[in-house]
Design a protein around this motif. Structure first.
Motif, PDB file in Angstrom:
ATOM      1  N   MET A 131       1.758  31.763  31.901  1.00 43.77           N
ATOM      2  CA  MET A 131       2.470  31.064  32.979  1.00 43.77           C
ATOM      3  C   MET A 131       3.687  31.889  33.378  1.00 43.77           C
ATOM      4  N   LEU A 132       4.217  31.589  34.571  1.00 38.48           N
ATOM      5  CA  LEU A 132       5.433  32.247  35.023  1.00 38.48           C
ATOM      6  C   LEU A 132       6.651  31.399  34.680  1.00 38.48           C
ATOM      7  N   GLY A 133       7.702  32.074  34.300  1.00 39.34           N
ATOM      8  CA  GLY A 133       8.992  31.435  34.102  1.00 39.34           C
ATOM      9  C   GLY A 133      10.075  32.361  34.621  1.00 39.34           C
ATOM     10  N   VAL A 134      11.251  31.813  34.826  1.00 41.92           N
ATOM     11  CA  VAL A 134      12.399  32.614  35.250  1.00 41.92           C
ATOM     12  C   VAL A 134      13.426  32.544  34.135  1.00 41.92           C
ATOM     13  N   VAL A 135      13.685  33.679  33.509  1.00 46.20           N
ATOM     14  CA  VAL A 135      14.581  33.726  32.363  1.00 46.20           C
ATOM     15  C   VAL A 135      15.857  34.467  32.728  1.00 46.20           C
ATOM     16  N   ALA A 136      16.929  34.055  32.089  1.00 38.55           N
ATOM     17  CA  ALA A 136      18.167  34.820  32.143  1.00 38.55           C
ATOM     18  C   ALA A 136      18.068  35.882  31.057  1.00 38.55           C
ATOM     19  N   ALA A 137      17.887  37.129  31.476  1.00 40.98           N
ATOM     20  CA  ALA A 137      17.691  38.220  30.523  1.00 40.98           C
ATOM     21  C   ALA A 137      18.990  38.671  29.891  1.00 40.98           C
ATOM     22  N   ALA A 138      20.116  38.299  30.513  1.00 39.74           N
ATOM     23  CA  ALA A 138      21.447  38.626  30.013  1.00 39.74           C
ATOM     24  C   ALA A 138      22.401  37.639  30.655  1.00 39.74           C
ATOM     25  N   LEU A 139      23.662  37.689  30.248  1.00 38.07           N
ATOM     26  CA  LEU A 139      24.667  36.868  30.908  1.00 38.07           C
ATOM     27  C   LEU A 139      25.217  37.625  32.104  1.00 38.07           C
ATOM     28  N   GLY A 140      25.285  36.933  33.234  1.00 42.52           N
ATOM     29  CA  GLY A 140      25.788  37.593  34.427  1.00 42.52           C
ATOM     30  C   GLY A 140      25.436  36.798  35.666  1.00 42.52           C
ATOM     31  N   GLY A 141      25.449  37.468  36.804  1.00 42.96           N
ATOM     32  CA  GLY A 141      25.176  36.830  38.074  1.00 42.96           C
ATOM     33  C   GLY A 141      23.693  36.624  38.306  1.00 42.96           C
ATOM     34  N   PRO A 142      23.316  36.280  39.531  1.00 44.80           N
ATOM     35  CA  PRO A 142      21.908  36.019  39.845  1.00 44.80           C
ATOM     36  C   PRO A 142      20.976  37.172  39.497  1.00 44.80           C
ATOM     37  N   GLU A 143      21.511  38.377  39.451  1.00 44.51           N
ATOM     38  CA  GLU A 143      20.654  39.533  39.177  1.00 44.51           C
ATOM     39  C   GLU A 143      20.049  39.503  37.774  1.00 44.51           C
ATOM     40  N   VAL A 144      20.593  38.688  36.863  1.00 39.61           N
ATOM     41  CA  VAL A 144      20.049  38.640  35.496  1.00 39.61           C
ATOM     42  C   VAL A 144      18.798  37.780  35.410  1.00 39.61           C
ATOM     43  N   LEU A 145      18.486  37.013  36.470  1.00 42.08           N
ATOM     44  CA  LEU A 145      17.301  36.158  36.452  1.00 42.08           C
ATOM     45  C   LEU A 145      16.064  36.992  36.728  1.00 42.08           C
ATOM     46  N   GLN A 146      15.090  36.900  35.839  1.00 40.11           N
ATOM     47  CA  GLN A 146      13.883  37.707  35.948  1.00 40.11           C
ATOM     48  C   GLN A 146      12.646  36.819  35.879  1.00 40.11           C
ATOM     49  N   VAL A 147      11.716  37.047  36.803  1.00 38.56           N
ATOM     50  CA  VAL A 147      10.425  36.355  36.760  1.00 38.56           C
ATOM     51  C   VAL A 147       9.587  37.009  35.670  1.00 38.56           C
ATOM     52  N   THR A 148       9.142  36.193  34.717  1.00 39.25           N
ATOM     53  CA  THR A 148       8.521  36.728  33.501  1.00 39.25           C
ATOM     54  C   THR A 148       7.255  35.942  33.178  1.00 39.25           C
ATOM     55  N   GLU A 149       6.258  36.625  32.652  1.00 39.56           N
ATOM     56  CA  GLU A 149       5.064  35.953  32.133  1.00 39.56           C
ATOM     57  C   GLU A 149       5.372  35.443  30.728  1.00 39.56           C
ATOM     58  N   LEU A 150       5.173  34.142  30.520  1.00 41.29           N
ATOM     59  CA  LEU A 150       5.498  33.500  29.248  1.00 41.29           C
ATOM     60  C   LEU A 150       4.260  32.812  28.686  1.00 41.29           C
ATOM     61  N   PRO A 151       4.217  32.612  27.363  1.00 43.58           N
ATOM     62  CA  PRO A 151       3.087  31.867  26.787  1.00 43.58           C
ATOM     63  C   PRO A 151       3.097  30.418  27.291  1.00 43.58           C
ATOM     64  N   GLU A 152       1.933  29.893  27.577  1.00 45.71           N
ATOM     65  CA  GLU A 152       1.862  28.498  28.002  1.00 45.71           C
ATOM     66  C   GLU A 152       2.120  27.599  26.795  1.00 45.71           C
ATOM     67  N   PRO A 153       3.017  26.620  26.929  1.00 42.90           N
ATOM     68  CA  PRO A 153       3.392  25.797  25.763  1.00 42.90           C
ATOM     69  C   PRO A 153       2.295  24.811  25.383  1.00 42.90           C
ATOM     70  N   GLU A 154       2.353  24.349  24.131  1.00 44.98           N
ATOM     71  CA  GLU A 154       1.489  23.292  23.648  1.00 44.98           C
ATOM     72  C   GLU A 154       2.349  22.084  23.300  1.00 44.98           C
ATOM     73  N   ALA A 155       1.809  20.904  23.524  1.00 43.79           N
ATOM     74  CA  ALA A 155       2.539  19.676  23.251  1.00 43.79           C
ATOM     75  C   ALA A 155       2.454  19.329  21.767  1.00 43.79           C
ATOM     76  N   GLY A 156       3.601  19.123  21.135  1.00 44.31           N
ATOM     77  CA  GLY A 156       3.634  18.688  19.755  1.00 44.31           C
ATOM     78  C   GLY A 156       3.672  17.173  19.663  1.00 44.31           C
ATOM     79  N   PRO A 157       3.779  16.636  18.469  1.00 41.86           N
ATOM     80  CA  PRO A 157       3.872  15.182  18.304  1.00 41.86           C
ATOM     81  C   PRO A 157       5.070  14.619  19.081  1.00 41.86           C
ATOM     82  N   GLY A 158       4.831  13.550  19.824  1.00 42.33           N
ATOM     83  CA  GLY A 158       5.905  12.951  20.608  1.00 42.33           C
ATOM     84  C   GLY A 158       6.269  13.723  21.856  1.00 42.33           C
ATOM     85  N   GLN A 159       5.424  14.674  22.222  1.00 43.71           N
ATOM     86  CA  GLN A 159       5.690  15.511  23.389  1.00 43.71           C
ATOM     87  C   GLN A 159       4.536  15.456  24.378  1.00 43.71           C
ATOM     88  N   VAL A 160       4.856  15.857  25.598  1.00 44.13           N
ATOM     89  CA  VAL A 160       3.837  16.191  26.588  1.00 44.13           C
ATOM     90  C   VAL A 160       4.211  17.544  27.175  1.00 44.13           C
TER      91      VAL A 160
END
Length: 308
Positions: free
Chosen positions: A1-30
């Protein structure tokens, strides 16, 4: 899945579109398939390091308020079913971005979420949780001052997210509301029902005196100057310049997730009893540009990131 992560502390330029693992729901979660996530000044504060993350360091995901559909349900979880429409608030003050809302899928505890009524779209719903709860809880601090019905309350930043909800909820509480509007936002604030709309150019010490101020900007001492002796000022973040005088006290409102309250507020928006507004929608992948627009100011409503 795609996510937008803050790769460092700073301005808008630190936000990066990144491929991330798709999460799984644990107990009490969706797992929520995110359709909309609101961009808040708090997100900008997180990426610039103004919201401390303790010993943790980037990368992390910004994002508090989400709306979407339940994609999967964890073991023993009965509150929601796959396909349910939901809105919710990630308590970022505890998750610190693990998870955050800037992603296509988000694992969420069920007590972060409430059902999304039919007729309320994902984009509008995503503007409600953080802002409306902050407004309601801040007004509860005003109520602790035992103000009689009809007392005057000044709301600064009434054309913003928190201030707009505070204006409407104060009216519901029977207060006389003086609301300060931003540039070109007087008509919007009038439409919220404020008894008196004050332009941003007016010096607040000349207003009032009022029994209380909900300082949603916040502006600090200038707001306190409008309060009568032994009045109260509620602020949404610390104002170091506040100088106690005349018995005026300052109360700091820090958001806390309240599922029952959130469900009620979402229902009120769906029923038209509370109004919210959206300045623009942008794709999730343009989160950095959304942050730039928030920093530039002048928005008439919230920016909401959308996921197809």
């Amino acid at each position: 899945m795609l996510g937008v992560v803050a790769a460092a502390l700073g301005g808008p330029e630190v936000l990066q579109v990144t491929e991330l693992p798709e999460p799984e729901a644990g107990p009490g979660q969706v797992v929520v398939r995110v359709r909309a996530v609101c961009v808040h000044p708090a997100d900008v504060a997180a990426t610039t390091g103004q919201i401390p993350r303790g010993p943790d360091v980037p990368p992390f995901l910004p994002g508090w308020d989400i709306a979407g559909e339940v994609a999967s349900v964890g073991p023993g979880t009965a509150d929601f079913a796959v396909g349910d429409r939901v809105a919710g608030m990630i308590p970022w003050y505890t998750t610190r971005g693990a998870p955050g809302g800037y992603a296509e899928f988000v694992p969420a505890a069920t007590d972060w979420l409430v059902p999304l009524p039919d007729g309320l779209d994902f984009v509008s719903a995503a503007t409600v949780p953080l802002n409306a709860q902050t407004a309601h809880q801040g007004l509860s601090l005003v109520s602790l001052a035992m103000l009689p019905a009809g007392s005057s309350i000044l709301v600064t930043g009434a054309s913003g997210g928190v201030g707009g909800f505070a204006t409407q909820l104060a009216l519901q509480g029977g207060y006389r509301v003086l609301a300060q509007a931003g540039h070109d936002d007087e008509q919007w604030v009038h439409g919220l029902g404020a008894h008196e709309v004050i332009p941003r150019t007016v010096e607040l010490p000349t207003v009032g005196p009022v029994a209380a101020v909900f300082d949603a900007v916040p502006v600090g001492n200038a707001a306190a100057a409008a309060v009568e002796d032994r009045g109260v000022v509620v602020v949404t973040r610390p104002t170091p310049d506040f100088v106690p005088a005349r018995g005026v006290r300052q109360e700091l409102q820090l958001i806390r997730l309240d599922r029952g309250l959130l469900a009620d507020l979402v229902r009120q928006v769906a029923a038209g009893r509370l109004r919210t507004r959206v300045a623009d929608t942008m794709p999730l992948t343009e989160a950095a540009d959304a942050h730039r627009r928030v920093l530039a100011g002048g928005l008439h409503g919230k920016i909401v990131l959308t996921v197809d």
